[in-house]
Each structure stands twice: as structure tokens, then as C-alpha cells.
Motif scaffolding. Structure first.
Motif, short mmCIF file in Angstrom:
data_model
loop_
_atom_site.label_atom_id
_atom_site.label_comp_id
_atom_site.label_asym_id
_atom_site.label_seq_id
_atom_site.Cartn_x
_atom_site.Cartn_y
_atom_site.Cartn_z
N LYS A 133 4.05 -0.95 -12.24
CA LYS A 133 4.41 -1.10 -10.84
C LYS A 133 3.17 -1.05 -9.95
N ARG A 134 2.21 -0.19 -10.28
CA ARG A 134 0.94 -0.14 -9.54
C ARG A 134 0.19 -1.47 -9.67
N GLU A 135 0.13 -1.99 -10.90
CA GLU A 135 -0.58 -3.27 -11.13
C GLU A 135 0.07 -4.41 -10.35
N GLY B 48 2.00 6.78 -6.86
CA GLY B 48 0.98 7.76 -7.22
C GLY B 48 -0.21 7.12 -7.91
N PRO B 49 -1.29 7.89 -8.03
CA PRO B 49 -2.52 7.36 -8.63
C PRO B 49 -2.36 7.15 -10.13
N GLY B 50 -3.18 6.25 -10.65
CA GLY B 50 -3.19 6.02 -12.09
C GLY B 50 -4.02 7.05 -12.80
N VAL C 205 0.85 -1.20 0.00
CA VAL C 205 0.00 0.00 0.00
C VAL C 205 0.88 1.25 0.00
N GLN C 206 1.93 1.26 0.82
CA GLN C 206 2.85 2.39 0.84
C GLN C 206 3.53 2.58 -0.51
N LEU C 207 3.87 1.47 -1.16
CA LEU C 207 4.49 1.53 -2.48
C LEU C 207 3.54 2.18 -3.48
N MET C 208 2.27 1.77 -3.45
CA MET C 208 1.29 2.36 -4.36
C MET C 208 1.12 3.85 -4.10
N GLU C 209 1.12 4.24 -2.83
CA GLU C 209 1.01 5.66 -2.50
C GLU C 209 2.21 6.44 -3.02
N LEU C 210 3.39 5.85 -2.93
CA LEU C 210 4.60 6.51 -3.41
C LEU C 210 4.58 6.67 -4.93
#
Length: 197
Positions: free
Chosen positions: A106-108, A37-39, A30-35
Motif C-alpha cells: 500500500k505504501r509503494e 506508517g513508515p516502512g 501523503v495522508q494515506l502514507m502517514e496513516l
């Protein structure tokens, strides 16, 4: 944190995880996704989205955050290494057309890790996570990104640094992140071994 991946008949891999391990992996993802950023916001048809993505320019400057700079490095050495204006322009052009896709992948990968963990139903104090070959690829990407992020924050430059960090006293505030870094490395290594064997 001792779980390691084992190969599964027919492909894929499995690892036993306890509730703490599940919680740590999920929190890091979750922290990685926040870093990252949004899609991009959707809403159009698939063909509209493809067309928009072709003409949707990404950033042309390297990220200021050291982790993001490691995730999305300059293609041609960067301004500090190559002071040539043509090379800087080529790096900016490359970044503009590739960084959004890299961020999306990376988000996926991180989202696939979160979804797999959310789908676990612990039996007793452990749950067995089973991944198919496609999920394994996404987990490898996410584990690599998590290790790279933590290693960058810890200023790890080679494997020897990891061993040196392991000798930190328990009172050092970096110790939990060092342990997570080493554990993620073990997960990553055993997942690769499972897929190769």
C-alpha cells in the motif's frame, strides 16, 4: 474535477489533471502514507533484507483505527464475530505474517501515485498524466485505498450511502470529502475501463 482516464495505444492510460486535482490527489496520498506508517529501515544487502523479512513478525492484534482495520481485517472473522480461541489464534498468526507485506504494498502504491504526480509539468492549466500498465496497477491500488479510507471515515456502507451523502448541504463539513470520494470513484472506474478496453 472532471478528468477521466482514457486508454493509450500500446497499453496504459492517460488522464488530464489540473493543478487543484494534482494537489488533492497528492495530499490524499501523503495522508494515506502517514496513516499506513513508515516502512522497515533498510541497510543490509538484498539477501539479508529477504531473510529478515521472513523472520520479521508483524502485529498480531487488529489496528484500532477504523480505516486500518478495513485495510487489514482479521482473516477469520475477528474476535467479535467468532469467539473461538483457536480461530482468534489463527487470525493473529495470519496477521503476524501478512500485515507488514500488505502495508509495504500500500505504501509503494501511494508512493507511485505521488511520484507520477510530481513528474507532471502542467502546460497551461492542465497536465496530461500518462501511465504504463505497471503504473496503472499501482494507481488502481492507491485509488482503491484512498476511496476505502474516505468511505470508512464517512461511514459509507454501500453505494446508496454515497448518493445520500451527495445530497448533503454545502455547509456540511463532510461535503468536500464526499466530493473527493465520488471523484476518486470516477477516476478508478475510468481507469479500469481503460485497461479493459
Amino acid at each position: 474535477m472532471t478528468g477521466h482516464f482514457e486508454p493509450q495505444p500500446g497499453g496504459g492510460a492517460a488522464v488530464p489533471l489540473d493543478e487543484v486535482e494534482i494537489s488533492i490527489l497528492r495530499s490524499l496520498a501523503v495522508q494515506l502514507m502517514e496513516l499506513i506508517g513508515p516502512g522497515e529501515e533498510g541497510g543490509g544487502s538484498e539477501s539479508d533484507d529477504l531473510l529478515a523479512s521472513i523472520f520479521n513478525d508483524g502485529p498480531s492484534e487488529p489496528p484500532a483505527d477504523p480505516v486500518l482495520a478495513r485495510f487489514f481485517p482479521d482473516a477469520y472473522g475477528g474476535p467479535d464475530l467468532v469467539p473461538d480461541d483457536d480461530v482468534r489464534a489463527a487470525s493473529a498468526e495470519f496477521r503476524r505474517y501478512t500485515e507488514n507485506d500488505l502495508r509495504a504494498r500500500k505504501r509503494e502504491d501511494a508512493l507511485a501515485l505521488i511520484r507520477a504526480l510530481d513528474g507532471l509539468a502542467p502546460a497551461g492549466d492542465r497536465a496530461l498524466l500518462r501511465l504504463d500498465a505497471g503504473e496503472c496497477r499501482q494507481w488502481l491500488g492507491a485509488l482503491n485505498d484512498l476511496r476505502l479510507a474516505i468511505g470508512t471515515r464517512l461511514e459509507v456502507t454501500d453505494e446508496e450511502d454515497g448518493g445520500e451523502l451527495l445530497r448533503l448541504p454545502d455547509s456540511d463539513p463532510r461535503k468536500p470529502m464526499v466530493m473527493a470520494y465520488l471523484w476518486l470513484g470516477g477516476l478508478q472506474e475510468t481507469l479500469v475501463d481503460s485497461l479493459m478496453g
